[in-house]
Structure formats: C-alpha cells, structure tokens
Design a protein around this motif. Structure first.
Motif, PDB file in Angstrom:
ATOM      1  N   PHE A  76       0.743  -1.260   0.115  1.00 50.94           N
ATOM      2  CA  PHE A  76       0.002  -0.078  -0.006  1.00 50.94           C
ATOM      3  C   PHE A  76       0.889   1.370   0.000  1.00 50.94           C
ATOM      4  O   PHE A  76       0.345   2.310   0.207  1.00 50.94           O
ATOM      5  N   GLY A  77       2.080   1.178  -0.294  1.00 49.52           N
ATOM      6  CA  GLY A  77       2.957   2.230  -0.364  1.00 49.52           C
ATOM      7  C   GLY A  77       3.509   2.686   1.171  1.00 49.52           C
ATOM      8  O   GLY A  77       3.385   2.209   1.990  1.00 49.52           O
ATOM      9  N   VAL A  78       4.035   4.056   0.662  1.00 49.37           N
ATOM     10  CA  VAL A  78       5.031   4.654   1.834  1.00 49.37           C
ATOM     11  C   VAL A  78       4.608   6.116   1.798  1.00 49.37           C
ATOM     12  O   VAL A  78       4.777   6.641   0.799  1.00 49.37           O
ATOM     13  N   SER A  79       4.618   6.617   3.051  1.00 50.58           N
ATOM     14  CA  SER A  79       4.161   7.956   3.228  1.00 50.58           C
ATOM     15  C   SER A  79       5.254   8.760   4.368  1.00 50.58           C
ATOM     16  O   SER A  79       5.512   9.713   4.403  1.00 50.58           O
ATOM     17  N   GLY A  80       6.104   7.729   4.983  1.00 54.23           N
ATOM     18  CA  GLY A  80       6.984   8.109   5.948  1.00 54.23           C
ATOM     19  C   GLY A  80       8.373   8.077   5.403  1.00 54.23           C
ATOM     20  O   GLY A  80       8.814   7.490   4.429  1.00 54.23           O
ATOM     21  N   THR A  81       9.404   9.021   6.058  1.00 56.54           N
ATOM     22  CA  THR A  81      10.680   8.765   5.561  1.00 56.54           C
ATOM     23  C   THR A  81      11.401   7.717   6.041  1.00 56.54           C
ATOM     24  O   THR A  81      11.103   7.338   7.320  1.00 56.54           O
ATOM     25  N   SER A  82      12.419   7.233   5.404  1.00 57.41           N
ATOM     26  CA  SER A  82      13.098   6.047   5.652  1.00 57.41           C
ATOM     27  C   SER A  82      14.327   6.581   6.652  1.00 57.41           C
ATOM     28  O   SER A  82      14.770   7.713   6.698  1.00 57.41           O
ATOM     29  N   ALA A  83      15.074   5.375   7.099  1.00 52.66           N
ATOM     30  CA  ALA A  83      16.492   5.792   7.683  1.00 52.66           C
ATOM     31  C   ALA A  83      17.308   4.741   7.064  1.00 52.66           C
ATOM     32  O   ALA A  83      17.071   3.694   6.644  1.00 52.66           O
ATOM     33  N   ILE A  84      18.545   5.359   6.893  1.00 47.24           N
ATOM     34  CA  ILE A  84      19.769   4.538   6.449  1.00 47.24           C
ATOM     35  C   ILE A  84      20.790   4.717   7.519  1.00 47.24           C
ATOM     36  O   ILE A  84      21.483   5.711   7.749  1.00 47.24           O
ATOM     37  N   VAL A  85      21.368   3.468   7.879  1.00 51.73           N
ATOM     38  CA  VAL A  85      22.520   3.199   8.828  1.00 51.73           C
ATOM     39  C   VAL A  85      23.229   1.970   8.411  1.00 51.73           C
ATOM     40  O   VAL A  85      22.777   1.060   8.422  1.00 51.73           O
ATOM     41  N   GLY A  86      24.424   2.476   7.916  1.00 52.94           N
ATOM     42  CA  GLY A  86      25.455   1.134   7.590  1.00 52.94           C
ATOM     43  C   GLY A  86      24.912   0.656   6.335  1.00 52.94           C
ATOM     44  O   GLY A  86      24.355   1.260   5.294  1.00 52.94           O
ATOM     45  N   ASN A  87      24.579  -0.623   6.262  1.00 48.99           N
ATOM     46  CA  ASN A  87      24.146  -1.447   5.105  1.00 48.99           C
ATOM     47  C   ASN A  87      22.678  -1.756   5.372  1.00 48.99           C
ATOM     48  O   ASN A  87      22.104  -2.690   4.568  1.00 48.99           O
ATOM     49  N   HIS A  88      22.166  -1.085   6.482  1.00 49.65           N
ATOM     50  CA  HIS A  88      20.544  -1.274   6.446  1.00 49.65           C
ATOM     51  C   HIS A  88      19.737  -0.069   6.028  1.00 49.65           C
ATOM     52  O   HIS A  88      20.140   1.132   6.421  1.00 49.65           O
ATOM     53  N   VAL A  89      18.529  -0.098   5.330  1.00 52.75           N
ATOM     54  CA  VAL A  89      17.659   0.723   5.151  1.00 52.75           C
ATOM     55  C   VAL A  89      16.332   0.256   5.898  1.00 52.75           C
ATOM     56  O   VAL A  89      15.851  -0.830   5.857  1.00 52.75           O
ATOM     57  N   TYR A  90      15.703   1.227   6.549  1.00 54.41           N
ATOM     58  CA  TYR A  90      14.382   1.037   7.572  1.00 54.41           C
ATOM     59  C   TYR A  90      13.240   1.682   7.131  1.00 54.41           C
ATOM     60  O   TYR A  90      13.439   2.997   6.813  1.00 54.41           O
ATOM     61  N   VAL A  91      12.352   1.118   6.390  1.00 54.75           N
ATOM     62  CA  VAL A  91      11.245   1.757   5.781  1.00 54.75           C
ATOM     63  C   VAL A  91       9.814   1.254   6.420  1.00 54.75           C
ATOM     64  O   VAL A  91       9.585   0.273   6.556  1.00 54.75           O
ATOM     65  N   PRO A  92       9.457   2.515   6.900  1.00 56.72           N
ATOM     66  CA  PRO A  92       7.774   2.429   7.498  1.00 56.72           C
ATOM     67  C   PRO A  92       6.748   2.324   6.295  1.00 56.72           C
ATOM     68  O   PRO A  92       6.775   3.076   5.295  1.00 56.72           O
ATOM     69  N   THR A  93       5.794   1.304   6.430  1.00 60.39           N
ATOM     70  CA  THR A  93       4.773   1.307   5.304  1.00 60.39           C
ATOM     71  C   THR A  93       3.547   1.403   5.688  1.00 60.39           C
ATOM     72  O   THR A  93       3.111   1.130   6.768  1.00 60.39           O
ATOM     73  N   ILE A  94       2.692   1.674   4.867  1.00 61.20           N
ATOM     74  CA  ILE A  94       1.252   1.970   5.240  1.00 61.20           C
ATOM     75  C   ILE A  94       0.397   0.771   5.610  1.00 61.20           C
ATOM     76  O   ILE A  94      -0.221   0.776   6.404  1.00 61.20           O
ATOM     77  N   ASP A  95       1.019  -0.289   5.113  1.00 61.97           N
ATOM     78  CA  ASP A  95       0.202  -1.610   5.564  1.00 61.97           C
ATOM     79  C   ASP A  95       0.809  -2.372   6.926  1.00 61.97           C
ATOM     80  O   ASP A  95       0.399  -3.583   7.082  1.00 61.97           O
ATOM     81  N   GLY A  96       1.466  -1.479   7.765  1.00 65.49           N
ATOM     82  CA  GLY A  96       1.814  -1.911   8.921  1.00 65.49           C
ATOM     83  C   GLY A  96       3.050  -2.753   9.191  1.00 65.49           C
ATOM     84  O   GLY A  96       3.346  -3.366  10.082  1.00 65.49           O
TER      85      GLY A  96
END
Length: 400
Positions: A76-96
């Motif tokens: 269902f997509g993304v409306s929040g800003t992601s985070a990037i630390v080292g080799n990891h990307v953290y992404v919040p999604t609308i579908d929980g």
C-alpha cells in the motif's frame, strides 16, 4: 500458465539489461549473509530530519549523477521518511510493516509487523511516522498509537508503549530518553531501555510533529495553534508561543531560532528564548498550507508547499531567494546534500534542485505521489511512493 512464465522471464531479462534490481515483499527472502549492524554515524540518516535539531541535512555525499540501484514493491505504499544506517535501510509502510532492507541489494533482511497476529488478512495499523534508529533499536509509532521498539539485529519486538491515539510524527532522542508526540494531545518521554514512562505533557489538541531538541529543551507544535518549549529534565513547559495557526510540519532549530511552516500559509522564524518573531514569510496573497518540514543551512531555509512550489528563503532576513515550481503540492520534506536539495511531489516526481540557482538537476518519475521525505545516507538516497504497490527507490552509483 506458459504466458505467466514468459512474463516472469521477460521481467527478469529487462532487469538485467537495465541494470536495476527489482524486489518485492512476496518474492524477497532474507539475504544469506546479513550485513553487520553498526551504530549510527555522521554518514547515516538515522531519524526523520537526521538529527535532534531536525535540519534535514545529510552528512553523507551523493554522486553527481544518480542512478537507480534497486526498487522494492510494497502493498500500500510509503508516506514516511526512511532511515539509512550502515548497510541497513529501514522503511515504514502504510500496511503496518517496518522493513529492514539491504542497502546494497534491496533484499529483505527482516520485516516487523505492527500486530502480532500471524493472519495476513488481519488489519495492521500503518506506520506513517519515520523510524528513529539507535545503536540497538529501531523505534517507530503506528496509526493506533502504539510506539514500537524493535531489535535491529533480529527484527523482534523489545518493548512497546501505548498512547491513546495515532502517532504521526517521528521520535527524537535525548540521552537515554525517547520523546514523541501523539494525537491524544500528549508529548511523551519514555526510557530507551524499557519503554517506561518518564513524564508526559498535555497540550490542547493533537500533536502532529516530530519534536526538535536543543539545549536540554524540546519543541512541539500541533493542532492547538501553539508552539511549546518543554524542559526535558522535568517535562515542564518553559514557554508557550501562540501561532494563530495549527501545524502539521515539524520545527527545525538553529541556535535560539526555530523555523517552521504553518497551516496558515506562513513560514515563521521564532526566537524560542525571547518568544519573539525574527520574521514571517508569506508568498503574496496565496493561501496554501505547509505540510513539508523545512531544511536549513547556515544561510538558507528550503521548504515545500501545497502551492506546488519549493521555496528557498534567506534564513537571516526571511526574504525569498528563489522558487521552483512542480505540477502538484509538495508535502515531502526536502533533504539537502552538498549543493543540491532533493524532494518529492504529488505530481509523481522525485526532484533534485541546485541550491545556488534553483534550477532542476535531477528528476525521476515514480508515477505515484511522493509525500515522504527522501533519506540520504551512506552515499545513497532512499524514498518511497504512495498508493497500491507503491515502490521504494534507492539511488546512488552503480558498481563498476
């Protein structure tokens, strides 16, 4: 069945030819060799506006020519800003889901769901807020008002804290204390280690923003049309500044001046120590609110508006320097890296603009609204698009 296999083969062939990796929530499996979890550093983008003072400036660099490295499909997509630390990307999604992806490949390392049910059809409150990344935890609030602390290595819940309404803004960190707002009208301060409540402060309406932090104080704004200065040590109000407009955007701080765009079509600069305005900016007689949170440098403030324009303002005088027009409103919070600023628009494009000239230097069409702010860290840019099957995009420089 044969035609389906032919389609899969054609998609794989095109991905190879184009040099872009495309993955999805259904197809992705955890990487065989997981990258090591490292602490946030100067080159990371570890929170909504990348730092306690929420200036929206990257400590990393980006190549002059951006290339699409990989995409990742969401439901269902993304409306929040992601985070990037080292080799990891953290992404919040609308579908929980809070997704942890490999920065280099886009492959799934783990995914955390806002509910513990194993039923895939059970409703899971979405994550609209940006995650905050610490040495060991990923912290993010959901639409039902639950604030989650997730182990960065395992993707498992460490603790959670329940407020009484949606958490729409990102959190901020002060020592071992985590601070965030809720639509239940409270600002909360909890312990980083166990999520126990330290104090809560009640405003008169919903708190939308991510709270900025400076000099032992935190700053919040929301639907009660006030900007409040709160002592972090005691949880007590130090100053209450009427704004005559409610706020969606989060404040940025430079020394004793706080900057924020209002729903009343103004960008304001406030001295939080004297409670006096340094200046107010309004673009003529236009009546368009600011949902975008400003990025600030030593000389400039850059912010998007629903008037379809990105506004560059002299930070000392409040006078316009240049404006860049898109085809739709800009809710995306801009991210500055070097002499460029990147942001999304509801016209479906990700833009890069020269800070010096206000001229376009990059554009990528996602075909869907981009209301999330870009994250820029570890030499890549990551941003998500809204809507069904909205993608996560990662840009950088391809390996030779």
């Amino acid at each position: 069945m044969r035609s389906r296999y032919m389609i899969y083969f054609l998609m794989a062939f095109l991905s190879v030819i184009c040099g872009t990796v495309q993955t999805s929530a259904e197809e992705n499996t955890p990487a065989v060799a997981k990258p090591a979890v490292v602490k946030p550093s100067k080159t990371s983008w570890d929170s909504f506006r990348n730092g306690a003072q929420q200036r929206g400036v990257a400590g990393s660099t980006l190549p002059e020519k951006l290339e699409l490295l990989w995409t990742y499909d969401t439901e269902f997509g993304v409306s929040g800003t992601s985070a990037i630390v080292g080799n990891h990307v953290y992404v919040p999604t609308i579908d929980g889901l809070l997704l942890c992806l490999n920065r280099e490949t886009g492959s799934l390392i783990w995914k955390y769901r806002s509910i513990e049910s194993e039923d895939p059809k059970a409703f899971a409150p979405g994550f609209k807020a940006a995650p905050l990344i610490t040495d060991e935890l990923a912290l993010v609030g959901d639409e039902d008002g639950v604030f989650h602390a997730v182990n960065r290595t395992t993707g498992k819940k460490v603790w959670s804290f329940a407020s009484e309404a949606e958490i729409a803004g990102g959190a901020n960190l002060s020592g071992d204390k985590v601070i965030f707002g809720s639509h239940d009208s409270h600002l909360y301060c909890v312990n980083l280690t166990d999520g126990q409540l330290v104090w809560k402060f009640q405003t008169q309406d919903r708190v939308n923003c991510a709270p900025a932090i400076a000099d032992g104080h935190t700053f919040i704004s929301g639907c009660d049309e006030h900007l409040r200065v709160i002592s972090i040590a005691e949880g007590k109000q130090i100053a209450d500044i009427p704004l005559n407009s409610f706020l969606i955007a989060s404040p940025a701080v430079w020394d004793n001046i706080l900057y924020v765009g209002t729903y009343g079509s103004e960008v304001v600069a406030l001295d939080w120590k004297t409670t006096e305005y340094a200046w107010k900016y309004r673009d003529g007689d236009q009546d368009f609110p600011y949902h975008s949170s400003a990025a600030i440098t030593e000389k400039l403030l850059i912010v998007g508006s629903r008037d379809k324009e990105l506004h560059c303002i002299d930070r000392s005088t409040g006078k316009v320097v240049w404006k860049f027009r898109t085809r739709a409103g800009i809710d995306s919070s801009p991210a500055i890296v070097g002499n460029r600023v990147f942001f999304g628009s509801s016209d479906g494009n990700l833009y890069g603009v020269s800070i010096e000239t206000g001229q376009e230097v990059f554009i990528h069409n996602a075909g869907r609204d981009i209301t999330a702010g870009p994250a820029i860290g570890e030499n890549v840019l990551v941003v998500g698009a809204e809507g069904n099957r909205g993608k996560i995009y990662c840009f950088g420089k391809k390996s030779e």
